[in-house]
Design a protein around this motif. Structure first.
Motif, mmCIF file in Angstrom:
data_model
loop_
_atom_site.group_PDB
_atom_site.id
_atom_site.type_symbol
_atom_site.label_atom_id
_atom_site.label_comp_id
_atom_site.label_asym_id
_atom_site.label_seq_id
_atom_site.Cartn_x
_atom_site.Cartn_y
_atom_site.Cartn_z
ATOM 1 N N GLU A 1 11.987 -1.107 -2.164
ATOM 2 C CA GLU A 1 11.507 0.216 -1.767
ATOM 3 C C GLU A 1 12.628 1.250 -1.856
ATOM 4 O O GLU A 1 12.406 2.383 -2.274
ATOM 5 C CB GLU A 1 10.914 0.186 -0.357
ATOM 6 C CG GLU A 1 10.263 1.499 0.014
ATOM 7 C CD GLU A 1 9.412 1.408 1.258
ATOM 8 O OE1 GLU A 1 8.516 2.262 1.399
ATOM 9 O OE2 GLU A 1 9.618 0.503 2.086
ATOM 10 N N ARG A 2 13.849 0.871 -1.493
ATOM 11 C CA ARG A 2 14.979 1.794 -1.622
ATOM 12 C C ARG A 2 15.168 2.199 -3.083
ATOM 13 O O ARG A 2 15.417 3.362 -3.402
ATOM 14 C CB ARG A 2 16.251 1.141 -1.077
ATOM 15 C CG ARG A 2 16.253 0.952 0.427
ATOM 16 C CD ARG A 2 17.587 0.441 0.938
ATOM 17 N NE ARG A 2 17.906 -0.906 0.484
ATOM 18 C CZ ARG A 2 17.584 -2.023 1.131
ATOM 19 N NH1 ARG A 2 16.917 -1.942 2.258
ATOM 20 N NH2 ARG A 2 17.917 -3.191 0.670
ATOM 21 N N GLN A 3 15.040 1.234 -3.962
ATOM 22 C CA GLN A 3 15.167 1.492 -5.402
ATOM 23 C C GLN A 3 14.047 2.407 -5.878
ATOM 24 O O GLN A 3 14.282 3.374 -6.610
ATOM 25 C CB GLN A 3 15.145 0.163 -6.156
ATOM 26 C CG GLN A 3 15.345 0.266 -7.632
ATOM 27 C CD GLN A 3 15.250 -1.105 -8.314
ATOM 28 O OE1 GLN A 3 14.856 -2.102 -7.701
ATOM 29 N NE2 GLN A 3 15.606 -1.149 -9.582
ATOM 30 N N LYS B 1 0.839 -1.206 0.000
ATOM 31 C CA LYS B 1 0.000 0.000 0.000
ATOM 32 C C LYS B 1 0.875 1.257 0.000
ATOM 33 O O LYS B 1 0.533 2.248 -0.658
ATOM 34 C CB LYS B 1 -0.947 -0.010 1.194
ATOM 35 C CG LYS B 1 -2.083 -1.001 1.044
ATOM 36 C CD LYS B 1 -3.001 -0.988 2.241
ATOM 37 C CE LYS B 1 -4.126 -1.996 2.046
ATOM 38 N NZ LYS B 1 -5.037 -2.034 3.195
ATOM 39 N N ARG B 2 1.976 1.193 0.722
ATOM 40 C CA ARG B 2 2.908 2.324 0.753
ATOM 41 C C ARG B 2 3.487 2.565 -0.650
ATOM 42 O O ARG B 2 3.606 3.697 -1.091
ATOM 43 C CB ARG B 2 3.997 2.045 1.777
ATOM 44 C CG ARG B 2 4.828 3.227 2.155
ATOM 45 C CD ARG B 2 5.647 2.997 3.405
ATOM 46 N NE ARG B 2 6.589 1.908 3.291
ATOM 47 C CZ ARG B 2 6.772 0.972 4.217
ATOM 48 N NH1 ARG B 2 6.049 0.965 5.313
ATOM 49 N NH2 ARG B 2 7.679 0.027 4.047
ATOM 50 N N HIS C 1 11.871 -8.754 0.252
ATOM 51 C CA HIS C 1 11.992 -8.455 -1.173
ATOM 52 C C HIS C 1 11.328 -7.122 -1.493
ATOM 53 O O HIS C 1 11.898 -6.273 -2.191
ATOM 54 C CB HIS C 1 11.374 -9.585 -2.007
ATOM 55 C CG HIS C 1 11.486 -9.360 -3.478
ATOM 56 N ND1 HIS C 1 10.396 -9.019 -4.242
ATOM 57 C CD2 HIS C 1 12.557 -9.412 -4.312
ATOM 58 C CE1 HIS C 1 10.800 -8.879 -5.503
ATOM 59 N NE2 HIS C 1 12.092 -9.100 -5.568
ATOM 60 N N TYR C 2 10.136 -6.904 -0.981
ATOM 61 C CA TYR C 2 9.469 -5.617 -1.186
ATOM 62 C C TYR C 2 10.287 -4.477 -0.582
ATOM 63 O O TYR C 2 10.501 -3.438 -1.218
ATOM 64 C CB TYR C 2 8.058 -5.628 -0.583
ATOM 65 C CG TYR C 2 7.001 -6.163 -1.508
ATOM 66 C CD1 TYR C 2 6.528 -5.404 -2.566
ATOM 67 C CD2 TYR C 2 6.453 -7.434 -1.318
ATOM 68 C CE1 TYR C 2 5.541 -5.892 -3.426
ATOM 69 C CE2 TYR C 2 5.470 -7.928 -2.169
ATOM 70 C CZ TYR C 2 5.028 -7.154 -3.213
ATOM 71 O OH TYR C 2 4.061 -7.635 -4.059
ATOM 72 N N GLN D 1 8.298 -0.454 -13.571
ATOM 73 C CA GLN D 1 8.900 -1.770 -13.777
ATOM 74 C C GLN D 1 9.326 -2.402 -12.450
ATOM 75 O O GLN D 1 9.199 -3.612 -12.266
ATOM 76 C CB GLN D 1 10.084 -1.663 -14.733
ATOM 77 C CG GLN D 1 9.662 -1.374 -16.155
ATOM 78 C CD GLN D 1 10.831 -1.024 -17.062
ATOM 79 O OE1 GLN D 1 11.786 -0.374 -16.645
ATOM 80 N NE2 GLN D 1 10.740 -1.453 -18.315
ATOM 81 N N VAL D 2 9.815 -1.587 -11.518
ATOM 82 C CA VAL D 2 10.180 -2.096 -10.190
ATOM 83 C C VAL D 2 8.936 -2.674 -9.513
ATOM 84 O O VAL D 2 8.964 -3.791 -8.973
ATOM 85 C CB VAL D 2 10.813 -0.990 -9.315
ATOM 86 C CG1 VAL D 2 10.954 -1.447 -7.864
ATOM 87 C CG2 VAL D 2 12.160 -0.574 -9.885
ATOM 88 N N LEU D 3 7.843 -1.919 -9.564
ATOM 89 C CA LEU D 3 6.609 -2.385 -8.931
ATOM 90 C C LEU D 3 6.054 -3.617 -9.644
ATOM 91 O O LEU D 3 5.567 -4.551 -8.996
ATOM 92 C CB LEU D 3 5.570 -1.272 -8.908
ATOM 93 C CG LEU D 3 5.928 -0.077 -8.025
ATOM 94 C CD1 LEU D 3 4.873 1.001 -8.125
ATOM 95 C CD2 LEU D 3 6.126 -0.501 -6.593
#
Length: 179
Positions: free
Chosen positions: A172-174, A24-25, A167-168, A51-53
């Protein structure tokens, strides 16, 4: 969604809810950016935010498919042990490091562009499908090897949830750097 009234399913749902908070974040971070911003490739030729998401979502849906296949094929028969625990800990530690890894081939194919609505739909479907697994998982399978990570090997359901959460968070940093 009706949950089984078992201590195990409640515990697993609680663990999954930590993943859902991160998802959600992620969606909140990108809900108000433009389609162009979502799909803008970085200068280093890496993935766009979209693409990351997408990669995170496809990793989770692949996990769901693998678990369901193993359950349907009755391949969940061996208890996890020290080796699996060690492999999970090593994977989680690597995910905590601020370095890039090459994604396993099975989850590295991402579309050139994606919409926020497609990402949200995918995340929501994964949440529903994963919670269904967790609410229906028989207690006797709690420590059975249920998921095979493409690099790190076999994990039980607790280790699988830990991997997904880390993994998520790793991505998130990316995502934050891209935004």
């Amino acid at each position: 969604m009706q949950y089984k009234n078992t201590k195990l399913s409640k515990e697993l749902i609680h663990k999954y809810n930590e993943i859902e908070v991160v998802k959600k974040r992620f969606l909140k971070k990108v809900e108000n950016i433009s389609y162009e911003q979502l799909n803008q490739l970085p200068l280093n030729n890496g993935w766009s935010a979209g693409q990351v998401l997408y990669h995170c979502g496809i990793a989770e849906s692949g996990t769901i498919l693998t678990i369901n296949k193993n359950l349907n094929d009755h391949k969940v028969q061996f208890n996890s042990g020290w080796k699996n625990l060690f492999q999970n800990i090593v994977l989680v530690l690597f995910l905590k490091l601020p370095i890039k890894f090459k994604a396993p081939k099975i989850v590295s194919s991402v579309p050139e562009v994606i919409t926020y609505q497609e990402l949200k739909k995918s995340f929501d479907a994964n949440t529903q499908d994963f919670k269904k697994i967790l609410q229906n998982l028989p207690p006797e399978l709690e420590y059975k090897l249920i998921f095979k990570h493409p690099i790190s090997g076999l994990f039980n359901i607790h280790q699988t949830l830990r991997f997904l959460l880390e993994h998520y968070i790793h991505h998130e940093r990316q995502l934050d750097a891209l935004l």
